[in-house]
Design an enzyme around this catalytic site. Structure first.
Site, PDB file in Angstrom:
ATOM      1  N   GLU A  33     -12.926  57.315  18.816  1.00 37.02           N
ATOM      2  CA  GLU A  33     -12.737  57.627  20.241  1.00 37.02           C
ATOM      3  C   GLU A  33     -11.344  58.186  20.512  1.00 37.02           C
ATOM      4  OE1 GLU A  33     -15.362  57.517  22.434  1.00 37.02           O
ATOM      5  OE2 GLU A  33     -16.327  57.213  20.511  1.00 37.02           O
TER       6      GLU A  33
ATOM      7  N   SER B 152     -23.240  57.108  20.863  1.00 37.48           N
ATOM      8  CA  SER B 152     -22.526  58.150  21.604  1.00 37.48           C
ATOM      9  C   SER B 152     -21.345  57.541  22.363  1.00 37.48           C
ATOM     10  CB  SER B 152     -23.468  58.842  22.591  1.00 37.48           C
ATOM     11  OG  SER B 152     -23.834  57.960  23.625  1.00 37.48           O
ATOM     12  N   HIS B 153     -20.541  58.426  22.895  1.00 39.72           N
ATOM     13  CA  HIS B 153     -19.339  58.030  23.646  1.00 39.72           C
ATOM     14  C   HIS B 153     -19.664  56.972  24.704  1.00 39.72           C
ATOM     15  CE1 HIS B 153     -15.434  58.731  25.581  1.00 39.72           C
ATOM     16  NE2 HIS B 153     -16.091  58.605  26.709  1.00 39.72           N
ATOM     17  N   MET B 154     -20.686  57.234  25.508  1.00 43.61           N
ATOM     18  CA  MET B 154     -21.021  56.319  26.606  1.00 43.61           C
ATOM     19  C   MET B 154     -21.599  54.992  26.121  1.00 43.61           C
ATOM     20  SD  MET B 154     -20.052  57.102  29.553  1.00 43.61           S
ATOM     21  CE  MET B 154     -19.093  58.454  30.180  1.00 43.61           C
TER      22      MET B 154
ATOM     23  N   ARG C 176     -18.547  53.021  25.160  1.00 48.10           N
ATOM     24  CA  ARG C 176     -17.821  52.614  26.358  1.00 48.10           C
ATOM     25  C   ARG C 176     -18.466  51.391  27.014  1.00 48.10           C
ATOM     26  NH1 ARG C 176     -14.752  55.131  24.395  1.00 48.10           N
ATOM     27  NH2 ARG C 176     -13.534  56.912  25.085  1.00 48.10           N
TER      28      ARG C 176
END
Length: 606
Positions: A415, A563-565, A568
């Site tokens: 990230e 994935s990024h989300m 997060r």
């Protein structure tokens, strides 16, 4: 298709009877091909439709089919009989760029990542070298990943082509049978690294494709490959990739947003230090996540412990939220905050999207309630079991602590590296925007130009030619949108008949929530987000501002398990359904409220 011929005959009769050819029908066809009509109603949105002739539509379909024919044939040196094109496998371009990306967005993503960098990174790490082949193709303006190439790039380079071919052919056929795994092929279709339940998984998956000896050989090659990932002496280790990212961060201040002549140098640096090392760290991140999943699968750790571990991660987003809090408490200035995070924009590759530092009245307050963080711990018994497991699997000089350090660092550094290389990407876009501003080219004109147009001095100085190119590309972009294509293209017939694509959402945390939805929130109206379930089609790092608010949950149309989300939401303990797909997402938009039960993998509108 006999079914469609009968159905079309039925519809033609119906249109004559009711004197309307813009209708929505619900029907069934029996095994004997007898059609039953359940209900029919006029389509009310017909007035908003663009008038497109059958002849024009056919022209675009033929262009798509010609291109697909070439892609499906593929070069001779790639293993596998055929391929499937997908919008969400591997580098999931639809999540990052949207369904119909602009010329500039698509060309930047290609140049920086999917032309060759994606494969160079994997080859450096010991995978089969696919760097001569672009991973992404554009079909009628939509981005697609060639899954055959992707699966080839997940094979250890020392694995024989005979075994590799069988593994690839299995993967393609498996994806055809289970299309709901299109956004998680690294976990459900392919086996790119060694995991603790690998014998169980591969014996079940490949028992009809590989002999016992071939499975054993494949497992051994994956183990040797994965041991290399944990070796800090290797050129692709976590620390060495991180050092190169830090070098990129250190020299960023040498550049300005005024001189267009810097673009070739910035692209070189962004590719060779940024996206290359991000790709390496992203692969480490997937390997780390796979280790974590396999420990849970083997019941060495619980699902609750996995959740706690991810909740205790410290990525760049947590740092940004802490800094927002410091701005609120006057511990750091707004200017200092923007110097660090101002390059972020919702739509990382989109020149028409404003950066944080370009948004008037950027909301510097953090409304998010701090949740109590349960510390992740392993019992003494678990530590002993993990150490025995590592020894049994011949992971020399690796104990439970080194393993969990690797897992945590691999996810966090992935990230961070994305955050750093997007500084360069954002700067490239701003240099183009400033050059356009000087020469009376607006951002919505620049977005229709290819990045290569700005690498050719003779071309970018010819403003008249740029304007013509922009206008032509805009027309092409609009025309492409008359063609509807599926998320997965398994063969050329899929341009004509689009099957119902069921997606399997990636549920994050074990929580249950119910509340009002908010679709496509605005950064200017951040107060509206509190206690809402947020719906966004595709969300990249530029959407991290939503986490400064006390949202109930996040739902996205596109997105993968790692994935990024997904990361997060796991890190912040926010319940989420990532990558719901078109059908589920469309249903959720119809009602005011949503019920989300991540523990039971359930989501529906109420």
């Amino acid at each position: 298709s006999p079914r469609f011929k009968i159905l079309i005959d039925c519809v033609t009769d119906l249109e004559k009877i009711i004197d309307n050819n813009s209708i929505d029908i619900e029907f069934a066809i029996t095994k004997n091909l007898k059609p039953y009509l359940f209900q029919v109603r006029p389509i009310t949105t017909v007035k908003k439709w663009k008038n497109v002739t059958v002849k024009e539509h056919e022209k675009y379909l033929l262009i798509a089919e010609k291109k697909l024919e070439k892609i499906f044939k593929g070069p001779e040196n790639i293993l596998g009989k055929n391929t499937i094109l997908g919008q969400m496998p591997d580098w999931n371009p639809v999540e990052m760029l949207g369904k119909y990306p602009s010329e500039l967005s698509y060309s930047l993503y290609s140049k920086l990542i999917t032309d060759s960098t994606w494969a160079k990174a994997r080859a450096i790490m010991g995978y089969r070298n696919m760097s001569k082949h672009p991973l992404m193709h554009q079909i009628c303006g939509q981005p697609y990943i060639d899954t055959r190439l992707s699966l080839n790039s997940f094979l250890p380079k020392k694995l024989s082509s005979l075994i590799g071919k069988k593994v690839i052919n299995f993967g393609i056929e498996e994806l055809k049978k289970k299309p709901q795994f299109h956004d998680k092929i690294e976990f459900e279709i392919s086996t790119p690294s060694y995991i603790f339940d690998i014998k169980k998984k591969l014996s079940k998956r490949l028992k009809n494709n590989l002999s016992k000896n071939e499975i054993k050989t494949f497992i051994n090659e994956l183990r040797l490959l994965t041991l290399g990932f944990l070796d800090e002496e290797k050129e692709y280790s976590l620390s060495k990739a991180f050092n190169k990212i830090e070098y990129l961060n250190k020299i960023f201040s040498n550049f300005n947003n005024k001189d267009i002549k810097q673009i070739p140098r910035l692209i070189f640096l962004c590719k060779n230090y940024g996206t290359l090392n991000f790709s390496i760290l992203a692969r480490h991140g997937f390997v780390g996540k796979s280790f974590l999943n396999s420990l849970a699968s083997e019941k060495v750790i619980s699902s609750n412990q996995v959740e706690k571990f991810e909740h205790n991660l410290n990525t760049i987003t947590k740092r940004m939220l802490n800094d927002l809090d410091f701005v609120q408490k006057n511990k750091i200035s707004q200017k200092k905050f923007m110097a660090e995070y101002g390059h972020l924009r919702p739509g990382t590759y989109d020149i028409t999207s404003k950066r944080y530092d370009q948004i008037n009245n950027f909301y510097f307050k953090i409304d998010r309630k701090k949740t109590k963080k349960d510390k992740f711990t392993l019992s003494d018994k678990q530590k002993i079991i993990i150490n025995k497991l590592l020894k049994k699997n011949k992971f020399k000089n690796i104990d439970y602590k080194k393993l969990f350090d690797y897992i945590g660092n691999s996810i966090s550094l992935r990230e961070y590296s994305k955050f750093i290389f997007t500084k360069y990407l954002s700067l490239i876009l701003e240099i183009i925007a400033n050059y356009g501003s000087k020469n009376k080219l607006k951002r919505n004109e620049l977005t229709n130009l290819n990045i290569n147009n700005f690498l050719n001095k003779d071309l970018y100085k010819n403003i008249k030619k740029l304007k013509i190119l922009s206008k032509n590309n805009k027309i092409k972009h609009e025309k492409n949108q008359i063609v509807k294509l599926p998320l997965l293209i398994q063969d050329i017939s899929r341009t004509r008949i689009i099957p119902f694509q069921v997606s399997s959402p990636n549920f994050i945390t074990q929580k249950k929530v119910q509340g009002q939805k908010l679709f496509n929130p605005s950064i200017k109206k951040i107060k509206e987000l509190s206690n809402k379930i947020i719906l966004i089609e595709n969300a990249d790092p530029g959407f991290d501002w939503i986490f400064s608010s006390n949202i109930l949950a996040l739902v996205t149309k596109y997105g993968g398990i790692n994935s990024h989300m997904s990361i997060r939401c796991a890190e912040l303990g926010i319940p989420a359904a990532i990558g719901c797909g078109d059908q589920i997402f469309s249903q959720l938009l119809k009602k005011k409220s949503i019920y989300l039960d991540c523990s039971s993998s359930a989501i529906y509108s109420i």
